[in-house]
Design a protein around this motif. Structure first.
Motif, PDB file in Angstrom:
ATOM      1  N   THR A 139       0.828  -1.221   0.000  1.00 25.66           N
ATOM      2  CA  THR A 139       0.000   0.000   0.000  1.00 25.66           C
ATOM      3  C   THR A 139       0.856   1.262   0.000  1.00 25.66           C
ATOM      4  OG1 THR A 139      -1.382  -1.285   1.464  1.00 25.66           O
ATOM      5  CG2 THR A 139      -2.077   0.963   1.027  1.00 25.66           C
ATOM      6  N   SER A 140       1.834   1.304   0.879  1.00 21.98           N
ATOM      7  CA  SER A 140       2.603   2.535   0.984  1.00 21.98           C
ATOM      8  C   SER A 140       3.460   2.751  -0.263  1.00 21.98           C
ATOM      9  CB  SER A 140       3.462   2.531   2.249  1.00 21.98           C
ATOM     10  OG  SER A 140       4.347   1.450   2.222  1.00 21.98           O
ATOM     11  N   ILE A 141       3.918   1.650  -0.887  1.00 24.51           N
ATOM     12  CA  ILE A 141       4.724   1.809  -2.102  1.00 24.51           C
ATOM     13  C   ILE A 141       3.851   2.295  -3.256  1.00 24.51           C
ATOM     14  CG2 ILE A 141       6.216   0.649  -3.747  1.00 24.51           C
ATOM     15  CD1 ILE A 141       7.120  -1.163  -1.517  1.00 24.51           C
ATOM     16  N   VAL A 142       2.640   1.728  -3.376  1.00 28.05           N
ATOM     17  CA  VAL A 142       1.704   2.193  -4.411  1.00 28.05           C
ATOM     18  C   VAL A 142       1.371   3.666  -4.163  1.00 28.05           C
ATOM     19  CG1 VAL A 142      -0.634   1.948  -5.314  1.00 28.05           C
ATOM     20  CG2 VAL A 142       0.735  -0.077  -4.881  1.00 28.05           C
ATOM     21  N   ALA A 143       1.190   4.025  -2.898  1.00 27.70           N
ATOM     22  CA  ALA A 143       0.896   5.415  -2.562  1.00 27.70           C
ATOM     23  C   ALA A 143       2.016   6.335  -3.022  1.00 27.70           C
ATOM     24  CB  ALA A 143       0.672   5.553  -1.059  1.00 27.70           C
ATOM     25  N   MET A 144       3.270   5.869  -2.852  1.00 28.77           N
ATOM     26  CA  MET A 144       4.419   6.652  -3.323  1.00 28.77           C
ATOM     27  C   MET A 144       4.354   6.837  -4.834  1.00 28.77           C
ATOM     28  SD  MET A 144       6.849   7.655  -1.207  1.00 28.77           S
ATOM     29  CE  MET A 144       8.467   7.430  -1.909  1.00 28.77           C
ATOM     30  N   GLY A 145       4.058   5.735  -5.518  1.00 30.60           N
ATOM     31  CA  GLY A 145       3.989   5.788  -6.982  1.00 30.60           C
ATOM     32  C   GLY A 145       2.888   6.726  -7.458  1.00 30.60           C
ATOM     33  N   ALA A 146       1.807   6.813  -6.670  1.00 21.18           N
ATOM     34  CA  ALA A 146       0.670   7.637  -7.075  1.00 21.18           C
ATOM     35  C   ALA A 146       0.896   9.102  -6.712  1.00 21.18           C
ATOM     36  CB  ALA A 146      -0.601   7.129  -6.413  1.00 21.18           C
ATOM     37  N   ILE A 147       1.364   9.325  -5.474  1.00 27.73           N
ATOM     38  CA  ILE A 147       1.447  10.694  -4.955  1.00 27.73           C
ATOM     39  C   ILE A 147       2.424  11.544  -5.758  1.00 27.73           C
ATOM     40  CG2 ILE A 147       3.324  10.640  -3.257  1.00 27.73           C
ATOM     41  CD1 ILE A 147       1.236  11.659  -1.241  1.00 27.73           C
ATOM     42  N   ILE A 148       3.410  10.866  -6.338  1.00 31.59           N
ATOM     43  CA  ILE A 148       4.439  11.592  -7.082  1.00 31.59           C
ATOM     44  C   ILE A 148       3.858  12.220  -8.353  1.00 31.59           C
ATOM     45  CG2 ILE A 148       5.307   9.715  -8.504  1.00 31.59           C
ATOM     46  CD1 ILE A 148       8.135  10.566  -7.608  1.00 31.59           C
ATOM     47  N   SER A 149       2.748  11.658  -8.863  1.00 28.85           N
ATOM     48  CA  SER A 149       2.224  12.189 -10.127  1.00 28.85           C
ATOM     49  C   SER A 149       0.878  12.905  -9.995  1.00 28.85           C
ATOM     50  CB  SER A 149       2.112  11.060 -11.151  1.00 28.85           C
ATOM     51  OG  SER A 149       1.359   9.999 -10.627  1.00 28.85           O
ATOM     52  N   ILE A 150       0.239  12.822  -8.830  1.00 31.89           N
ATOM     53  CA  ILE A 150      -1.109  13.404  -8.694  1.00 31.89           C
ATOM     54  C   ILE A 150      -1.113  14.910  -8.953  1.00 31.89           C
ATOM     55  CG2 ILE A 150      -2.911  14.022  -7.028  1.00 31.89           C
ATOM     56  CD1 ILE A 150      -2.676  11.331  -5.800  1.00 31.89           C
ATOM     57  N   ILE A 151      -0.255  15.627  -8.238  1.00 34.31           N
ATOM     58  CA  ILE A 151      -0.354  17.088  -8.281  1.00 34.31           C
ATOM     59  C   ILE A 151      -0.042  17.615  -9.681  1.00 34.31           C
ATOM     60  CG2 ILE A 151       0.474  19.245  -7.282  1.00 34.31           C
ATOM     61  CD1 ILE A 151      -1.172  17.580  -5.368  1.00 34.31           C
ATOM     62  N   ILE A 152       1.026  17.078 -10.296  1.00 32.15           N
ATOM     63  CA  ILE A 152       1.389  17.577 -11.622  1.00 32.15           C
ATOM     64  C   ILE A 152       0.290  17.226 -12.632  1.00 32.15           C
ATOM     65  CG2 ILE A 152       2.866  15.587 -12.223  1.00 32.15           C
ATOM     66  CD1 ILE A 152       3.556  19.227 -13.148  1.00 32.15           C
ATOM     67  N   THR A 153      -0.313  16.040 -12.475  1.00 32.84           N
ATOM     68  CA  THR A 153      -1.436  15.689 -13.350  1.00 32.84           C
ATOM     69  C   THR A 153      -2.580  16.675 -13.157  1.00 32.84           C
ATOM     70  OG1 THR A 153      -0.857  13.373 -13.090  1.00 32.84           O
ATOM     71  CG2 THR A 153      -3.018  13.831 -14.006  1.00 32.84           C
ATOM     72  N   THR A 154      -2.893  16.975 -11.905  1.00 35.34           N
ATOM     73  CA  THR A 154      -3.967  17.924 -11.616  1.00 35.34           C
ATOM     74  C   THR A 154      -3.715  19.253 -12.325  1.00 35.34           C
ATOM     75  OG1 THR A 154      -4.182  16.941  -9.441  1.00 35.34           O
ATOM     76  CG2 THR A 154      -5.242  19.054  -9.774  1.00 35.34           C
ATOM     77  N   ILE A 155      -2.505  19.774 -12.175  1.00 34.72           N
ATOM     78  CA  ILE A 155      -2.200  21.089 -12.735  1.00 34.72           C
ATOM     79  C   ILE A 155      -2.285  21.065 -14.260  1.00 34.72           C
ATOM     80  CG2 ILE A 155      -0.353  22.783 -13.026  1.00 34.72           C
ATOM     81  CD1 ILE A 155       0.448  22.175 -10.127  1.00 34.72           C
ATOM     82  N   VAL A 156      -1.675  20.049 -14.881  1.00 36.95           N
ATOM     83  CA  VAL A 156      -1.647  19.992 -16.352  1.00 36.95           C
ATOM     84  C   VAL A 156      -3.058  19.789 -16.910  1.00 36.95           C
ATOM     85  CG1 VAL A 156      -0.804  18.665 -18.320  1.00 36.95           C
ATOM     86  CG2 VAL A 156       0.735  19.200 -16.446  1.00 36.95           C
ATOM     87  N   VAL A 157      -3.797  18.853 -16.325  1.00 35.05           N
ATOM     88  CA  VAL A 157      -5.133  18.554 -16.853  1.00 35.05           C
ATOM     89  C   VAL A 157      -6.089  19.724 -16.613  1.00 35.05           C
ATOM     90  CG1 VAL A 157      -7.114  16.999 -16.674  1.00 35.05           C
ATOM     91  CG2 VAL A 157      -4.813  16.067 -16.682  1.00 35.05           C
ATOM     92  N   TYR A 158      -5.969  20.361 -15.436  1.00 36.98           N
ATOM     93  CA  TYR A 158      -6.825  21.509 -15.152  1.00 36.98           C
ATOM     94  C   TYR A 158      -6.571  22.638 -16.159  1.00 36.98           C
ATOM     95  CZ  TYR A 158      -8.692  25.594 -12.723  1.00 36.98           C
ATOM     96  OH  TYR A 158      -9.360  26.747 -12.421  1.00 36.98           O
ATOM     97  N   THR A 159      -5.302  22.855 -16.480  1.00 34.96           N
ATOM     98  CA  THR A 159      -4.973  23.867 -17.488  1.00 34.96           C
ATOM     99  C   THR A 159      -5.621  23.511 -18.827  1.00 34.96           C
ATOM    100  OG1 THR A 159      -2.857  24.087 -16.377  1.00 34.96           O
ATOM    101  CG2 THR A 159      -3.062  25.174 -18.502  1.00 34.96           C
ATOM    102  N   ALA A 160      -5.561  22.230 -19.181  1.00 33.07           N
ATOM    103  CA  ALA A 160      -6.183  21.790 -20.433  1.00 33.07           C
ATOM    104  C   ALA A 160      -7.689  22.024 -20.403  1.00 33.07           C
ATOM    105  CB  ALA A 160      -5.884  20.317 -20.677  1.00 33.07           C
ATOM    106  N   PHE A 161      -8.319  21.736 -19.257  1.00 35.95           N
ATOM    107  CA  PHE A 161      -9.760  21.959 -19.117  1.00 35.95           C
ATOM    108  C   PHE A 161     -10.093  23.425 -19.368  1.00 35.95           C
ATOM    109  CE2 PHE A 161     -10.712  18.281 -15.931  1.00 35.95           C
ATOM    110  CZ  PHE A 161     -10.593  17.387 -16.975  1.00 35.95           C
ATOM    111  N   LYS A 162      -9.251  24.308 -18.803  1.00 37.33           N
ATOM    112  CA  LYS A 162      -9.538  25.740 -18.907  1.00 37.33           C
ATOM    113  C   LYS A 162      -9.327  26.248 -20.327  1.00 37.33           C
ATOM    114  CE  LYS A 162      -7.069  27.555 -15.662  1.00 37.33           C
ATOM    115  NZ  LYS A 162      -6.457  28.488 -14.734  1.00 37.33           N
ATOM    116  N   GLU A 163      -8.465  25.561 -21.080  1.00 38.72           N
ATOM    117  CA  GLU A 163      -8.125  26.063 -22.409  1.00 38.72           C
ATOM    118  C   GLU A 163      -9.043  25.537 -23.509  1.00 38.72           C
ATOM    119  OE1 GLU A 163      -3.979  25.247 -22.726  1.00 38.72           O
ATOM    120  OE2 GLU A 163      -3.463  27.044 -21.593  1.00 38.72           O
TER     121      GLU A 163
END
Lengths: 268, 258
Positions: A139-163
């Motif tokens: 669980t904690s290793i999967v969490a590491m794998g996920a947490i590393i990409s969540i925020i950057i995905t949020t920012i990039v995808v949100y920008t795409a949504f706005k554009e």
């Protein structure tokens, strides 16, 4: 110009192309062979310390051993599962978060500074806390794998949504569409190419998260093989893990690219 | 009773540094089945006015009613066509033209058949499974027209729908749109800065002056021109006469230029 002459020129053009391709392949092969050849020779001639730098033949033999006793497959399977899970989870959660921010412009303004801070922070530094919180397990290793990409995905995808071109929304609004309908019919499908391209970035990021996670948990997986090899001074094992990681990370990247080509093609 | 009534419409846009009045005291009526044009130079607020009529923006002041009801409640009665087709590139032609029905939850087999047959009437048989990219500009704008007509609106708003097309396609589409609207008895408002287009297509022309947008003058198109298709109207002697009159009027609105 007559047809025959055009055909001839075309043939010449194709020949040039294939010759160029051959030259490129030849040089790629040359680099490969000389790198490994030089490594092997310098190790055998003791130009470099074989204990530290190992040699291709030793790594190859270890690969055979580890494959035969099945330990490589187990470790590889664990790491692959963690990476794939972390990568899918990170991309999904990031996209959902981006959807929420698009849904509520107020929320996005409120959360903006926190996103910036979280994005700038090196996520692997959260590793020890995650392990304490979630335990020394998958669980904690999967969490590491996920947490590393969540925020950057949020920012990039949100920008795409706005554009997304506001005129698509205008078309929908003239039909009396609700915000949910606008999101489903225009925002999400229009941002699909961006979401797919974040997948490509996230593949790499998830590998980083998972390997670091395995360093810390030190129980199973390719990251564990590296840290174990390092501790018992078996650098052949370290190199073997590195090569296996390189091969499978590339394969995963290629798979995502294949997926991208398929999805984008059906999109046109 | 008038079909569409606008009374004392004011609209002001606010930014951090300024408040710009886009529309000042606009009052006008449109009868059912009429084809009117909003003509004027850029900055006269004609697109803003169209968005207000479509219920997309709320005017700062003034009343607006479609068949006696506020436009916000009458969204199903209006259809809007933009400057470019804005067909959704990831949807097939069929999915695109069913979009309005899908949004309003009124998509059923009967409506599907009707809309597809309308597509055929526009000279676009057998394109329903294609993607917009595979069609020419004129074909795409015709698909957009079908998409707008699919929800059976009574009032159609056209925001310079021909401006992105080449001249020949534009003339053909003008005829197609005018004939289709006449055949279905639709009321239409066309926003344009093209005098010729306004004269050839309309029954009445509202001329707007800029900064702030005001209704400057109304031209009633003579019966002879109205009965002709837009293409034939362009060849009528009265067409040129009207064109010149409106041209001069427009020139007088912009004394500071040239």
């Amino acid at each position: 110009m007559n047809q025959k002459k055009t055909d001839l020129l075309h043939e010449q053009y194709l020949k040039t192309l294939s010759r160029e391709r051959k030259i490129i392949r030849m040089y790629q092969l040359l680099i490969f062979i000389s790198f490994f050849g030089l490594w092997e020779v310098s190790s055998q001639q003791r130009w470099i310390d074989p204990l530290l730098f190992s040699s291709p033949s030793k790594i190859w033999n270890l690969l055979i051993d580890k494959t035969l006793d099945g330990s490589l497959a187990v470790n590889l399977g664990v790491t692959l599962a963690e990476t794939v899970l972390g990568f899918i989870l990170g991309t999904l959660l990031g996209t959902v978060l981006a959807g929420l921010l698009w849904w509520s412009p107020m929320l996005s303004r409120i959360l903006d500074p926190y996103l910036v801070v979280l994005n700038s922070m090196p996520k692997v530094a959260l590793g020890p806390i995650l392990i304490v919180a979630l335990g020394t397990n998958l669980t904690s290793i999967v969490a590491m794998g996920a947490i590393i990409s969540i925020i950057i995905t949020t920012i990039v995808v949100y920008t795409a949504f706005k554009e997304v071109d506001p005129n698509y929304l205008k078309v929908l609004q003239t039909f009396g569409a609700t915000r949910t309908q606008c999101f489903r019919e225009a925002i999400l499908p229009a941002s699909f190419p961006t979401i797919i391209s974040t997948l490509k970035v996230n593949v790499g990021l998830s590998w980083v998260g998972v390997i670091v996670g395995e360093f810390l948990v030190s129980a199973r997986g390719l990251g564990y093989m590296i840290i174990y090899g390092f501790q018992v001074f078996n650098f052949t094992l370290v190199f073997l893990s590195l090569f296996v990681i390189a091969v499978f990370a590339t394969l995963m990247y290629q798979l995502v690219e294949l997926l991208e080509r398929k999805l984008i093609k059906s999109n046109q | 009773m008038d079909f569409l009534t606008l009374r004392g419409i004011h609209h002001t846009y606010f930014t951090k540094t300024s408040a710009v009045t886009a529309l000042n005291n606009i009052s006008l009526d449109v009868q059912e089945g009429e084809f009117v044009s909003f003509l004027g130079p850029s900055g006269c607020g004609k697109t803003t006015l169209l968005s207000i009529i479509a219920g997309l923006i709320e005017p700062s002041e003034g009343q607006i009613a479609l068949e006696g009801r506020p436009v916000k409640e009458a969204a199903d009665k209006t259809g809007y066509m933009l400057q470019q087709d804005y067909l959704f590139p990831w949807k097939t032609i069929e999915e695109n033209i069913f979009l309005g029905l899908k949004i309003s939850g009124t998509l059923n087999d009967t409506r599907k058949k009707e809309v597809l047959s309308l597509l055929g009437q526009m000279g676009l048989g057998n394109v329903d499974s294609l993607y917009p990219k595979q069609l020419s500009g004129g074909m795409r704008q015709r698909v957009a027209l079908v998409r707008t007509l699919a929800t059976e609106p009574k009032l159609l708003m056209l925001d310079e729908p021909f401006s992105a097309l080449d001249y020949q396609t534009k003339l053909k589409l003008e005829d197609l749109v005018a004939n289709t609207f006449k055949a279905f008895g639709k009321t239409a408002i066309l926003v344009t800065h093209d005098i010729g287009e306004a004269v050839a297509m309309s029954d009445r022309i509202f001329l707007f002056s800029p900064r702030p947008g005001r209704l400057h003058k109304t031209f009633v198109i003579p019966e002879e021109l109205r009965d002709l298709s837009p293409f034939n109207a362009r060849n009528h002697p009265l067409y040129n006469e009207l064109f010149q009159t409106i041209w001069k009027e427009l020139e007088s609105l912009e004394p500071e230029e040239n």
